[in-house]
Design an enzyme around this catalytic site. Sequence first.
Site, PDB file in Angstrom:
ATOM      1  N   SER A  98      18.576  44.006  53.726  1.00  0.00           N
ATOM      2  CA  SER A  98      19.311  43.082  54.574  1.00  0.00           C
ATOM      3  C   SER A  98      20.758  43.557  54.758  1.00  0.00           C
ATOM      4  O   SER A  98      20.981  44.661  55.243  1.00  0.00           O
ATOM      5  CB  SER A  98      19.231  41.671  53.989  1.00  0.00           C
ATOM      6  OG  SER A  98      19.577  40.705  54.947  1.00  0.00           O
ATOM      7  N   ASP A 111      13.402  40.057  57.382  1.00  0.00           N
ATOM      8  CA  ASP A 111      14.309  40.348  56.271  1.00  0.00           C
ATOM      9  C   ASP A 111      13.566  40.805  55.016  1.00  0.00           C
ATOM     10  O   ASP A 111      12.658  40.127  54.531  1.00  0.00           O
ATOM     11  CB  ASP A 111      15.095  39.073  55.962  1.00  0.00           C
ATOM     12  CG  ASP A 111      16.318  39.305  55.102  1.00  0.00           C
ATOM     13  OD1 ASP A 111      16.259  40.162  54.205  1.00  0.00           O
ATOM     14  OD2 ASP A 111      17.334  38.632  55.326  1.00  0.00           O
TER      15      ASP A 111
END
Length: 307
Positions: free
Chosen positions: A44, A158
Amino acid sequence: MRKDDGKSIALVLGAGGARGLAHIGVIEELQARGYRIEAVIGCSMGALVGGIFCAGGLPEYRQWACSLTRREVFRLADFAFGHPGFIKGDRVIGVLQQLVGEHRIEELPIAFKAVATSLDSRSKVWLDSGPLFDAIRASIAIPMLLTPHRYHGQDLVDGGLLAPLPVSGAREYTGLRVIAVDINAAHPVHAPPATTASAPEATDRAEVGNLSAIETGWTRLLQSVGRGNPAAPGVKVNRSVMELMSRSLSTMHGYMTEMQLVRDPPDVLIGIAHDACAIYEFWRAEEMIELGRQAAARVLDQSEAVS
């Protein structure tokens, strides 16, 4: 030939939204102490900062990030009406590509890999080749907030869903010391430079006054969650949904990280407290960078004293 002095490292950078700006300070402290970062594994925001670092664009990114105001952060949001997510992410990725340029991961001077989550296979996906910004865009796609990234026939989101601190990705780099940065740590945050406690400057007050039109878009989107219709025009901004999202993600990341650290402990662990800032407070770059530098300095002082 690699020096056997413990300073050739694989750096693991974790997920955590705007707290990930602290990764910049950690990298700067490592370099100031002569550490050689030979591989970066990111999730991320850790993938974003790490990938840009491996491409040689960290100074430019740092300068840009530190210049962002609240108003500019909200203006980077390109709302994705009718799509599975609030924000498309094309605008911010476009800015980053202009800052850093186009790169392929396999051609970077420093080894890099990002982790994402496949909604199709329900598993981690390691991205260690192909366009750098495809890997970054996939790894940062927080569900509900950013739209999934369609890549190689899969819907990717993510990496923090399954691997917020992807230490296992560093194991192939045998002979390198593994240093990991957890930005969802449970310990209390150490006091950063005195910036947040002071009264806002005049320019900040003016920006806050100009935010209403921009934030109304956020509000109408966020308040429509679970109600099926947008808030009435002119409604006062309510950040409760964003706060809930931020705290929920931090809780999930913290729990997943604890399990990962039991299974794959790094050689050195640097922690940034989960409450250092909310996931969306990207206008606090200078504060987070300094917090990262201070956290790295404390841990490295201890590590170097016993090595």
